[in-house]
Design a protein around this motif. Structure first.
Motif, mmCIF file in Angstrom:
data_model
loop_
_atom_site.group_PDB
_atom_site.id
_atom_site.type_symbol
_atom_site.label_atom_id
_atom_site.label_comp_id
_atom_site.label_asym_id
_atom_site.label_seq_id
_atom_site.Cartn_x
_atom_site.Cartn_y
_atom_site.Cartn_z
ATOM 1 N N GLN A 69 13.525 24.284 0.811
ATOM 2 C CA GLN A 69 12.974 22.898 1.686
ATOM 3 C C GLN A 69 12.088 22.125 1.011
ATOM 4 O OE1 GLN A 69 12.479 23.326 5.660
ATOM 5 N NE2 GLN A 69 10.923 24.884 5.522
ATOM 6 N N ARG A 70 10.967 22.968 0.707
ATOM 7 C CA ARG A 70 9.678 22.163 0.540
ATOM 8 C C ARG A 70 9.827 21.108 -0.882
ATOM 9 N NH1 ARG A 70 5.072 24.562 2.462
ATOM 10 N NH2 ARG A 70 5.600 26.185 3.828
ATOM 11 N N ARG A 84 10.829 1.992 -3.366
ATOM 12 C CA ARG A 84 10.073 1.124 -2.553
ATOM 13 C C ARG A 84 8.980 0.482 -3.548
ATOM 14 N NH1 ARG A 84 9.709 4.829 1.917
ATOM 15 N NH2 ARG A 84 7.849 5.584 1.040
ATOM 16 N N TRP A 87 8.808 -3.254 -4.615
ATOM 17 C CA TRP A 87 7.985 -4.369 -3.876
ATOM 18 C C TRP A 87 6.833 -3.943 -3.591
ATOM 19 C CZ3 TRP A 87 6.819 -3.358 1.056
ATOM 20 C CH2 TRP A 87 7.776 -2.291 1.564
ATOM 21 N N THR A 107 10.245 -10.805 3.572
ATOM 22 C CA THR A 107 11.139 -10.174 4.109
ATOM 23 C C THR A 107 10.880 -8.579 4.400
ATOM 24 O OG1 THR A 107 12.834 -11.595 3.270
ATOM 25 C CG2 THR A 107 13.592 -9.653 4.302
ATOM 26 N N ALA A 108 10.198 -8.011 3.323
ATOM 27 C CA ALA A 108 10.052 -6.619 3.295
ATOM 28 C C ALA A 108 8.596 -6.571 4.185
ATOM 29 C CB ALA A 108 9.504 -6.272 1.882
ATOM 30 N N GLN A 111 9.904 -6.830 7.991
ATOM 31 C CA GLN A 111 10.754 -5.455 8.310
ATOM 32 C C GLN A 111 9.873 -4.382 8.661
ATOM 33 O OE1 GLN A 111 13.713 -5.067 5.391
ATOM 34 N NE2 GLN A 111 15.302 -6.259 6.364
ATOM 35 N N THR A 112 8.975 -4.083 7.494
ATOM 36 C CA THR A 112 7.913 -3.127 7.615
ATOM 37 C C THR A 112 6.841 -3.158 8.444
ATOM 38 O OG1 THR A 112 8.640 -2.682 5.446
ATOM 39 C CG2 THR A 112 7.007 -1.502 6.274
ATOM 40 N N HIS A 114 6.815 -4.946 11.379
ATOM 41 C CA HIS A 114 7.141 -4.959 12.705
ATOM 42 C C HIS A 114 6.964 -3.173 13.134
ATOM 43 C CE1 HIS A 114 9.367 -4.843 16.361
ATOM 44 N NE2 HIS A 114 10.303 -3.751 16.104
ATOM 45 N N ARG A 115 7.792 -2.594 12.184
ATOM 46 C CA ARG A 115 7.581 -0.981 12.152
ATOM 47 C C ARG A 115 6.360 -0.582 12.415
ATOM 48 N NH1 ARG A 115 6.321 3.748 10.790
ATOM 49 N NH2 ARG A 115 6.494 3.314 8.848
ATOM 50 N N VAL A 118 4.309 -1.866 15.642
ATOM 51 C CA VAL A 118 4.728 -1.173 16.844
ATOM 52 C C VAL A 118 4.469 0.485 16.949
ATOM 53 C CG1 VAL A 118 6.805 -0.920 18.426
ATOM 54 C CG2 VAL A 118 6.620 -2.893 17.107
ATOM 55 N N ASP A 119 4.500 0.941 16.002
ATOM 56 C CA ASP A 119 4.109 2.450 15.856
ATOM 57 C C ASP A 119 2.691 2.615 15.976
ATOM 58 O OD1 ASP A 119 6.837 3.892 15.908
ATOM 59 O OD2 ASP A 119 6.728 3.830 13.932
ATOM 60 N N ALA A 122 0.861 -1.039 19.084
ATOM 61 C CA ALA A 122 1.406 -1.676 20.169
ATOM 62 C C ALA A 122 0.700 -1.239 21.517
ATOM 63 C CB ALA A 122 2.939 -1.598 20.097
ATOM 64 N N THR A 127 3.856 -4.667 22.269
ATOM 65 C CA THR A 127 5.054 -4.759 21.199
ATOM 66 C C THR A 127 5.269 -6.281 20.482
ATOM 67 O OG1 THR A 127 6.534 -4.979 22.900
ATOM 68 C CG2 THR A 127 6.607 -2.869 21.894
ATOM 69 N N HIS B 330 12.026 28.606 4.566
ATOM 70 C CA HIS B 330 13.536 28.228 4.377
ATOM 71 C C HIS B 330 14.469 29.620 4.771
ATOM 72 C CE1 HIS B 330 16.645 25.523 2.124
ATOM 73 N NE2 HIS B 330 17.300 26.061 3.247
ATOM 74 N N ARG B 394 21.793 23.603 9.857
ATOM 75 C CA ARG B 394 20.674 22.589 9.325
ATOM 76 C C ARG B 394 21.066 21.134 9.300
ATOM 77 N NH1 ARG B 394 17.818 23.111 5.005
ATOM 78 N NH2 ARG B 394 15.841 23.222 5.779
ATOM 79 N N ASN B 478 15.801 0.149 6.578
ATOM 80 C CA ASN B 478 16.199 -1.135 6.044
ATOM 81 C C ASN B 478 16.232 -1.480 4.667
ATOM 82 O OD1 ASN B 478 13.510 -1.579 5.254
ATOM 83 N ND2 ASN B 478 12.917 -2.057 7.087
ATOM 84 N N SER B 480 14.681 -2.715 2.741
ATOM 85 C CA SER B 480 13.283 -2.785 1.999
ATOM 86 C C SER B 480 12.963 -1.212 1.502
ATOM 87 C CB SER B 480 12.049 -2.971 2.678
ATOM 88 O OG SER B 480 12.351 -4.615 3.081
ATOM 89 N N THR B 482 12.199 1.202 4.202
ATOM 90 C CA THR B 482 11.271 1.623 5.134
ATOM 91 C C THR B 482 11.944 1.694 6.502
ATOM 92 O OG1 THR B 482 10.431 -0.534 5.798
ATOM 93 C CG2 THR B 482 9.258 0.740 4.226
ATOM 94 N N LEU B 483 11.471 2.381 7.442
ATOM 95 C CA LEU B 483 12.321 2.768 8.541
ATOM 96 C C LEU B 483 12.511 1.607 9.285
ATOM 97 C CD1 LEU B 483 10.458 6.000 9.872
ATOM 98 C CD2 LEU B 483 12.899 5.684 9.269
ATOM 99 N N TYR B 485 13.438 1.286 12.799
ATOM 100 C CA TYR B 485 13.064 0.923 13.796
ATOM 101 C C TYR B 485 11.546 1.775 14.145
ATOM 102 C CZ TYR B 485 17.824 -0.416 14.524
ATOM 103 O OH TYR B 485 19.083 -0.911 14.355
ATOM 104 N N SER B 486 10.841 1.189 15.360
ATOM 105 C CA SER B 486 9.675 1.867 15.619
ATOM 106 C C SER B 486 10.134 3.069 16.727
ATOM 107 C CB SER B 486 8.688 1.003 16.207
ATOM 108 O OG SER B 486 9.219 0.435 17.479
#
Lengths: 293, 549
Positions: A69-70, A84, A87, A107-108, A111-112, A114-115, A118-119, A122, A127, B330, B394, B478, B480, B482-483, B485-486
């Motif tokens: 997994q690592r 990523r 851009w 646009t990027a 989108q980015t 906002h997240r 808010v994280d 906010a 928000t 693991h 998993r 999205n 781009s 990146t995530l 949703y927050s």
């Protein structure tokens, strides 16, 4: 003493044991149960062969697929960053103007941004970035520390009254509590300040009193808030003539501000967000303000 | 109650109570200015209350020899009443916590009522208060019936029951004061843990002492499960509870393990608490009350054997599935996952054995809500064990972990399986214990059944929805890269499901209140039908008999 008998309904024999009237049938285990057990056991054996599974001394069986997994997560992160970078690199190297002119990049950013906002932001600024009591509205044209992208970026990097060595420092002194002005004059100044943004609030103020209050303001407040009370970016002192308030624009709140002073704390984000992320946030805020009527 | 104890036992009770009181005083002195001192006061108060009770009845006439020809059921009766009390309290708090997630202001600005404190109050009250008391009460009842032997004395069962409830009380009051070990389902601090060890060892001894005097040479399956429950919970509790208090005058302690070892120990404990407390114990319950109520023999003795050993063996390995994709190596995750998959077979074999036992009695399931409680419990047991094995894989876990899906899964087990089998068993045993012909109202049992099933279904569906939406939102990217949703976006999306969940929980709680009323009216002996109260127990196979020599 066990006496087996035949159960009439199912036709199976009982085991002959009785516990307070409870008996048991000696029904053989249905074949599907065995098949199912063998199936899940086979699945497990195969899985053990393929994946890291059993401890052996101080190491463990690594599995034929060589998966761990690592390494998986490290590879995934790398691949995502690479995707990523198309851009993010342009954001990193471009000037604010160039980026703002590029719809694809913006646009990027939206989108980015906002997240990210808010994280991270906010909880204090809301928000929608419109703030709340004690936390400034970031969608206005009225900035404590300047609204140019470079200025906003610097505020985010070092914070305000934060733990960062280069932090922006500001303080609204406790004018009443520390007796920087006679207590009896303070209500006058409060009304004067209220009248700056809302003339109706100071409408019935006698002209003489208003003049006295203006003199008091110029003597005590203008050094930070400016002669015209439009705020001073060097001091982080807000414009008092607009309709935006950090700590509330009612008489009680303004009195509390002037009496006890205020000092907001905005954390530094230099250690927690990457330069690209901070740049995205800056552009996000500038964009948000432009979109706010 | 006290009239049942011999003079010697009353004296012993006093000695025990004085020792407990002394411990309380010692805690008060050592723990001045610390929550430990307050808990010392609770312990002292409990002991003084007990001392008053014993002294008041000390000179009552001794019980007659005739008691040996009867089972000793008083502790079971009190245990069931306590279980129902904890059920209503724990479910009320649970529903409060549920509403709190919809309306965060419902803490009323107090520290003790914050989410982090009342959530463990809820889990402890329902699992240990309701579940634990029900297990103790029914285990005494089943043990005596299936052994044909009376409990060995009149003091030990009370010590176990009241000692256990003192532990629950310390746990719940402690959380509200902010005392916690921060280990899920093992929150109580070191002194409460030590006390539980004493009580639990007494419970095990009591069990063995009765079992060795059994009449039937074979030990009935229900007792295998009850014994596994008692023995393994002791081991889990002791190992996971290994801590070092910062001083003898402080409630705070630190775990003997650190980092990922601590996490692994905790989830070895946590998952086996599900296995041996919430599964094995209640399977014991099911193995007695279901065939009894259905009047049918167990479908397959052989299947009981493979299920029992399968469950006992496989569960022990499964705990690491709580730590997928964490710092845990693991290979440990692989073992947890594969053993969880194999575990499905004995779990389903148990559920199947229960349902097939009903062959020949399905008409009773249709007409009798008590038996239907047990039948639906077995179905939910099968469903939630399938879900559990599935979530242990998993790749599935990467979606479900940390989401409400887990909460939904737990409640499919806790409401659908544990609570339903308990209510079914309680409705079966109450008339037997209190020697009533039947429950006060069969209609109210029916009402409770539908409230409980509706509540469970609403709860579980709400959490499936919210959990899967949450999991998907957290992993949606999205264009781009990146995530999308927050975290707060996902919270906003959860809100309607949280409201639905709280409504489901409310229905379940109302059902439990209806059950309390029905039990209370049965105990008060107001037979609905004007039938004459039978002299002997309504259980036809439960002749009052001489215990084995």
């Amino acid at each position: 003493m066990a006496v087996e008998e035949r159960d009439k309904h199912s036709g199976y024999m009982t085991t002959g044991h009785v516990w307070n009237g409870i008996k048991e049938l000696n029904t053989p285990v249905p074949r599907p149960v065995w098949l199912f057990l063998i199936g899940t056991a086979l699945f497990s054996f195969v899985y053990w062969l393929l994946m890291p599974a059993w401890p052996v001394g101080v190491t463990y069986t690594k599995g034929l697929l060589g998966i761990d997994q690592r390494t998986t997560v490290a590879e995934n992160l790398k691949a995502a960053a690479l995707a990523r970078s198309e851009w993010t690199q342009r954001i990193e190297s471009g000037s604010f103007k160039e980026i703002q002119a590029d719809p694809h990049l913006m646009t990027a950013v939206r989108q980015t941004g906002h997240r990210l906002f808010v994280d991270n932001c906010a909880v204090c600024h809301g928000t929608d970035a419109k703030g709340g009591k004690g936390y400034p509205n970031l969608t206005t044209t009225s900035w404590l520390w300047g609204g140019e992208p470079e200025q906003i970026a610097e505020t985010i990097r070092v914070g305000i009254n934060s733990a960062h060595p280069d932090t922006r420092v500001s303080q609204m002194p406790a004018v009443g509590r520390d007796q920087m002005m006679p207590g009896k004059d303070i209500p006058k100044v409060v009304r004067y300040v209220l009248g700056l943004s809302d003339p109706a609030a100071a409408k019935d103020m006698p002209a003489g009193e208003r003049e006295a209050a203006r003199t008091l303001f110029e003597a005590n407040c203008a050094a930070c808030h400016g002669e015209d009370a439009k705020g001073k970016i060097e001091m982080g002192a807000p414009d008092l003539t607009d309709r935006f308030w950090i700590y509330g624009g009612d008489q009680q709140s303004v009195l509390a501000t002037i009496w006890d002073g205020r000092q907001g704390h905005m954390p530094t984000w230099e250690a927690r967000l990457s330069p690209v992320e901070r740049k995205i946030l800056t552009l996000y805020l500038v964009d948000l303000r432009a979109k706010t009527p | 109650m006290l009239a049942q104890l011999t003079r010697d036992e009353r004296l012993n009770a006093l000695i025990i109570l004085f020792v407990v009181a002394a411990c309380g005083v010692a805690m008060m002195i050592a723990g001045q200015g610390d929550p430990l001192g307050l808990h010392g006061g609770v312990v002292l108060a409990a002991a003084v209350l007990g001392i008053f009770g014993v002294v008041a009845g000390y000179y009552a006439p001794e019980p007659s020899e005739a008691r040996f020809s009867q089972y000793y059921d008083d502790p079971s009766k009190i245990g069931i009443i306590l279980a129902m009390g904890w059920a209503v309290f724990g479910m009320f708090i649970g529903d409060w916590v549920a509403w709190l997630l919809v309306y965060p202001d419902l803490t009323f600005d107090a520290g003790w009522s914050s989410f982090g404190r009342i959530r463990p109050v809820h889990t402890t009250a329902v699992i240990f208060g309701f579940g634990g008391n029900a297990l103790i009460a029914t285990s005494f009842h089943v043990l005596q019936r299936t052994s044909g032997a009376r409990l060995p004395d009149q003091l030990l069962p009370w010590f176990v029951l009241f000692g256990y409830n003192l532990f629950c009380l310390l746990a719940v009051t402690g959380y509200m004061m902010g005392i916690t070990q921060s280990k899920e389902y093992a929150e109580p601090e070191w002194y409460a843990d030590l006390w539980l060890v004493v009580v639990w060892v007494a419970y095990f001894i009591l069990y063995l002492r009765t079992l060795v005097r059994r009449r039937e040479p074979h030990i009935y399956v229900a007792n295998w499960y009850y014994m596994a429950f008692i023995l393994v919970v002791a081991i889990l509790h002791i190992v996971n509870g290994l801590t070092l208090p910062i001083s003898l005058g402080s409630a705070k302690s630190y775990s003997a393990f650190s980092g990922v070892q601590d996490a692994m120990t905790q989830w070895w404990y946590g998952h086996n608490a599900v296995a041996f407390f919430l599964t094995a114990g209640f399977l014991g319950m099911m193995y007695y009350y279901l065939p009894k109520r259905a009047g049918r023999p167990i479908f397959s003795y052989r299947m009981s054997i493979i299920s029992f050993w399968g469950i006992v063996f496989f569960y022990m390995w499964a705990g690491s599935h709580h730590l997928h994709y964490t710092a845990l190596p693991h290979w440990v995750q692989t073992l947890g996952m594969t053993f969880s998959v194999m575990l499905l077979v004995p779990s389903w074999a148990s559920a199947g054995n229960a349902l097939l036992t009903l062959n020949g009695a399905w008409h009773k399931v249709r007409d009798d809500a008590t038996l239907r409680f047990m039948m639906v419990a077995a179905v939910f047991y099968g469903l939630s064990t399938f879900e559990g094995s599935f979530m242990a894989i998993r790749s599935v876990n990467s979606l479900s972990h940390y989401t409400d899906w887990t909460v939904g899964h737990v409640h499919a087990g806790a409401l659908g399986w544990v609570a339903l089998i308990t209510f079914g068993s309680i409705y079966a045993v109450v008339p037997w214990l209190w020697k009533r012909e039947r429950m006060y109202s069969a209609g109210l049992v029916e009402v409770h059944f539908w409230l409980a099933v509706a509540g469970t279904v609403i709860y579980v569906f709400a959490m499936w929805n919210s959990g899967i939406i949450q999991g998907l939102m957290w992993r949606t990217y999205n264009e781009s890269g990146t995530l999308a949703y927050s975290f707060i976006d996902s919270l906003v999306a959860m809100r309607p499901y949280y409201a639905a969940r709280a409504i489901g929980g409310l229905l379940f709680l109302i059902g439990a209140v209806v059950g309390c009323y029905n039990i209370w009216m049965t105990v008060r002996g107001v037979p609905r039908a004007a039938a004459e109260v039978p002299a002997a127990s309504a259980d036809p196979d439960d002749p009052i008999r001489q215990p084995a020599e």
